[in-house]
Design a protein around this motif. Structure first.
Motif, PDB file in Angstrom:
ATOM      1  N   CYS A  22       0.861  -1.179   0.000  1.00 55.22           N
ATOM      2  CA  CYS A  22       0.000   0.000   0.000  1.00 55.22           C
ATOM      3  C   CYS A  22       0.895   1.225   0.000  1.00 55.22           C
ATOM      4  O   CYS A  22       1.773   1.362   0.863  1.00 55.22           O
ATOM      5  CB  CYS A  22      -0.885  -0.007   1.239  1.00 55.22           C
ATOM      6  SG  CYS A  22      -1.845   1.512   1.470  1.00 55.22           S
ATOM      7  N   TYR A  37      -7.861  -4.136   4.834  1.00 58.33           N
ATOM      8  CA  TYR A  37      -9.194  -4.724   4.916  1.00 58.33           C
ATOM      9  C   TYR A  37      -9.381  -5.669   3.736  1.00 58.33           C
ATOM     10  O   TYR A  37      -8.655  -5.594   2.755  1.00 58.33           O
ATOM     11  CB  TYR A  37     -10.276  -3.639   4.845  1.00 58.33           C
ATOM     12  CG  TYR A  37     -10.266  -2.670   5.995  1.00 58.33           C
ATOM     13  CD1 TYR A  37      -9.281  -1.690   6.104  1.00 58.33           C
ATOM     14  CD2 TYR A  37     -11.251  -2.724   6.979  1.00 58.33           C
ATOM     15  CE1 TYR A  37      -9.269  -0.794   7.157  1.00 58.33           C
ATOM     16  CE2 TYR A  37     -11.257  -1.834   8.034  1.00 58.33           C
ATOM     17  CZ  TYR A  37     -10.264  -0.873   8.112  1.00 58.33           C
ATOM     18  OH  TYR A  37     -10.262   0.009   9.157  1.00 58.33           O
ATOM     19  N   TYR A  92      -8.225  -4.111   0.476  1.00 60.68           N
ATOM     20  CA  TYR A  92      -8.203  -2.652   0.446  1.00 60.68           C
ATOM     21  C   TYR A  92      -7.244  -2.109   1.498  1.00 60.68           C
ATOM     22  O   TYR A  92      -7.085  -2.672   2.572  1.00 60.68           O
ATOM     23  CB  TYR A  92      -9.592  -2.088   0.744  1.00 60.68           C
ATOM     24  CG  TYR A  92     -10.642  -2.422  -0.273  1.00 60.68           C
ATOM     25  CD1 TYR A  92     -11.438  -3.550  -0.124  1.00 60.68           C
ATOM     26  CD2 TYR A  92     -10.870  -1.589  -1.366  1.00 60.68           C
ATOM     27  CE1 TYR A  92     -12.424  -3.854  -1.047  1.00 60.68           C
ATOM     28  CE2 TYR A  92     -11.854  -1.884  -2.294  1.00 60.68           C
ATOM     29  CZ  TYR A  92     -12.622  -3.018  -2.131  1.00 60.68           C
ATOM     30  OH  TYR A  92     -13.599  -3.309  -3.053  1.00 60.68           O
ATOM     31  N   CYS A  93      -6.693  -0.968   1.168  1.00 62.59           N
ATOM     32  CA  CYS A  93      -5.830  -0.241   2.089  1.00 62.59           C
ATOM     33  C   CYS A  93      -6.521   1.068   2.460  1.00 62.59           C
ATOM     34  O   CYS A  93      -7.123   1.731   1.611  1.00 62.59           O
ATOM     35  CB  CYS A  93      -4.486   0.033   1.405  1.00 62.59           C
ATOM     36  SG  CYS A  93      -3.356   1.013   2.380  1.00 62.59           S
ATOM     37  N   ARG A  94      -6.444   1.389   3.727  1.00 64.14           N
ATOM     38  CA  ARG A  94      -7.022   2.629   4.240  1.00 64.14           C
ATOM     39  C   ARG A  94      -5.920   3.403   4.948  1.00 64.14           C
ATOM     40  O   ARG A  94      -5.265   2.870   5.834  1.00 64.14           O
ATOM     41  CB  ARG A  94      -8.139   2.304   5.223  1.00 64.14           C
ATOM     42  CG  ARG A  94      -8.678   3.469   6.028  1.00 64.14           C
ATOM     43  CD  ARG A  94      -9.478   2.929   7.196  1.00 64.14           C
ATOM     44  NE  ARG A  94     -10.045   3.959   8.051  1.00 64.14           N
ATOM     45  CZ  ARG A  94     -10.382   3.755   9.314  1.00 64.14           C
ATOM     46  NH1 ARG A  94     -10.222   2.566   9.854  1.00 64.14           N
ATOM     47  NH2 ARG A  94     -10.893   4.724  10.023  1.00 64.14           N
ATOM     48  N   ILE A  96      -5.050   6.915   7.159  1.00 63.78           N
ATOM     49  CA  ILE A  96      -5.647   7.997   7.934  1.00 63.78           C
ATOM     50  C   ILE A  96      -4.638   9.134   7.999  1.00 63.78           C
ATOM     51  O   ILE A  96      -3.571   9.002   8.601  1.00 63.78           O
ATOM     52  CB  ILE A  96      -6.016   7.522   9.343  1.00 63.78           C
ATOM     53  CG1 ILE A  96      -6.958   6.322   9.260  1.00 63.78           C
ATOM     54  CG2 ILE A  96      -6.687   8.657  10.122  1.00 63.78           C
ATOM     55  CD1 ILE A  96      -7.221   5.656  10.587  1.00 63.78           C
ATOM     56  N   ASP A 101      -9.989   9.749   6.364  1.00 65.67           N
ATOM     57  CA  ASP A 101      -9.789   8.428   5.770  1.00 65.67           C
ATOM     58  C   ASP A 101      -9.629   8.533   4.258  1.00 65.67           C
ATOM     59  O   ASP A 101     -10.406   9.205   3.581  1.00 65.67           O
ATOM     60  CB  ASP A 101     -11.014   7.535   6.027  1.00 65.67           C
ATOM     61  CG  ASP A 101     -11.074   7.066   7.455  1.00 65.67           C
ATOM     62  OD1 ASP A 101     -12.120   6.519   7.857  1.00 65.67           O
ATOM     63  OD2 ASP A 101     -10.083   7.239   8.180  1.00 65.67           O
ATOM     64  N   TYR A 102      -8.633   7.823   3.764  1.00 67.14           N
ATOM     65  CA  TYR A 102      -8.448   7.694   2.316  1.00 67.14           C
ATOM     66  C   TYR A 102      -8.348   6.211   1.998  1.00 67.14           C
ATOM     67  O   TYR A 102      -7.586   5.478   2.646  1.00 67.14           O
ATOM     68  CB  TYR A 102      -7.174   8.414   1.859  1.00 67.14           C
ATOM     69  CG  TYR A 102      -7.214   9.907   2.069  1.00 67.14           C
ATOM     70  CD1 TYR A 102      -6.744  10.470   3.254  1.00 67.14           C
ATOM     71  CD2 TYR A 102      -7.729  10.749   1.092  1.00 67.14           C
ATOM     72  CE1 TYR A 102      -6.778  11.839   3.459  1.00 67.14           C
ATOM     73  CE2 TYR A 102      -7.766  12.118   1.286  1.00 67.14           C
ATOM     74  CZ  TYR A 102      -7.287  12.661   2.471  1.00 67.14           C
ATOM     75  OH  TYR A 102      -7.336  14.009   2.667  1.00 67.14           O
ATOM     76  N   TRP A 103      -9.115   5.786   0.990  1.00 65.57           N
ATOM     77  CA  TRP A 103      -9.143   4.374   0.608  1.00 65.57           C
ATOM     78  C   TRP A 103      -8.591   4.193  -0.796  1.00 65.57           C
ATOM     79  O   TRP A 103      -8.785   5.038  -1.673  1.00 65.57           O
ATOM     80  CB  TRP A 103     -10.586   3.861   0.616  1.00 65.57           C
ATOM     81  CG  TRP A 103     -11.174   3.720   1.981  1.00 65.57           C
ATOM     82  CD1 TRP A 103     -11.788   4.694   2.713  1.00 65.57           C
ATOM     83  CD2 TRP A 103     -11.231   2.521   2.772  1.00 65.57           C
ATOM     84  NE1 TRP A 103     -12.220   4.172   3.911  1.00 65.57           N
ATOM     85  CE2 TRP A 103     -11.893   2.844   3.976  1.00 65.57           C
ATOM     86  CE3 TRP A 103     -10.795   1.214   2.577  1.00 65.57           C
ATOM     87  CZ2 TRP A 103     -12.124   1.904   4.982  1.00 65.57           C
ATOM     88  CZ3 TRP A 103     -11.024   0.274   3.569  1.00 65.57           C
ATOM     89  CH2 TRP A 103     -11.677   0.624   4.761  1.00 65.57           C
TER      90      TRP A 103
END
Length: 113
Positions: A22, A37, A92-94, A96, A101-103
């Motif tokens: 990521c 996630y 998915y990568c999140r 902060i 939050d950025y996905w």
């Protein structure tokens, strides 16, 4: 503006390994907290684990998945081993950043023989 991109997905046989990466880029100072996630077909998105801005980490699927930060490459990696068909999902990568939050758009992992 912050952009989050996952990479490293693909198809692997049961028992195999994959490493997802990521990368968060843009207006970021220091190291953001990052979470991994996954969402399997027909299921809710679930947390795998994350790493804090101080690089503390927590794994959910212990013994098979580990999360680490590569400072030189500015990535947060999800190392997955002994993969099972049940691990098939979009990962998915999140990130902060400053409380926002950025996905990423996700990367597909398929475990199949």
């Amino acid at each position: 503006q912050v952009r989050v991109v996952e990479s490293g997905g693909g198809m692997v046989q049961p028992g195999g390994s994959l490493r997802l990466s990521c990368t968060a880029s843009g207006s970021i100072f220091g190291f953001p907290a990052v979470g991994w996630y996954r969402q399997a077909p027909g299921k809710e998105r679930e947390l795998i684990g994350g790493i804090g801005s101080d690089s503390s980490s927590k794994e959910i699927v212990k013994g098979r998945f580990t999360i680490s930060r590569d400072v030189d490459k500015n990535t947060v990696n999800l190392q997955m081993s002994k993969l099972e068909p049940g691990d098939t999902a979009v990962y998915y990568c999140r990130a902060i950043v400053s409380g926002v939050d950025y996905w990423g758009e996700g990367t597909q992992v398929t475990v199949s023989s």
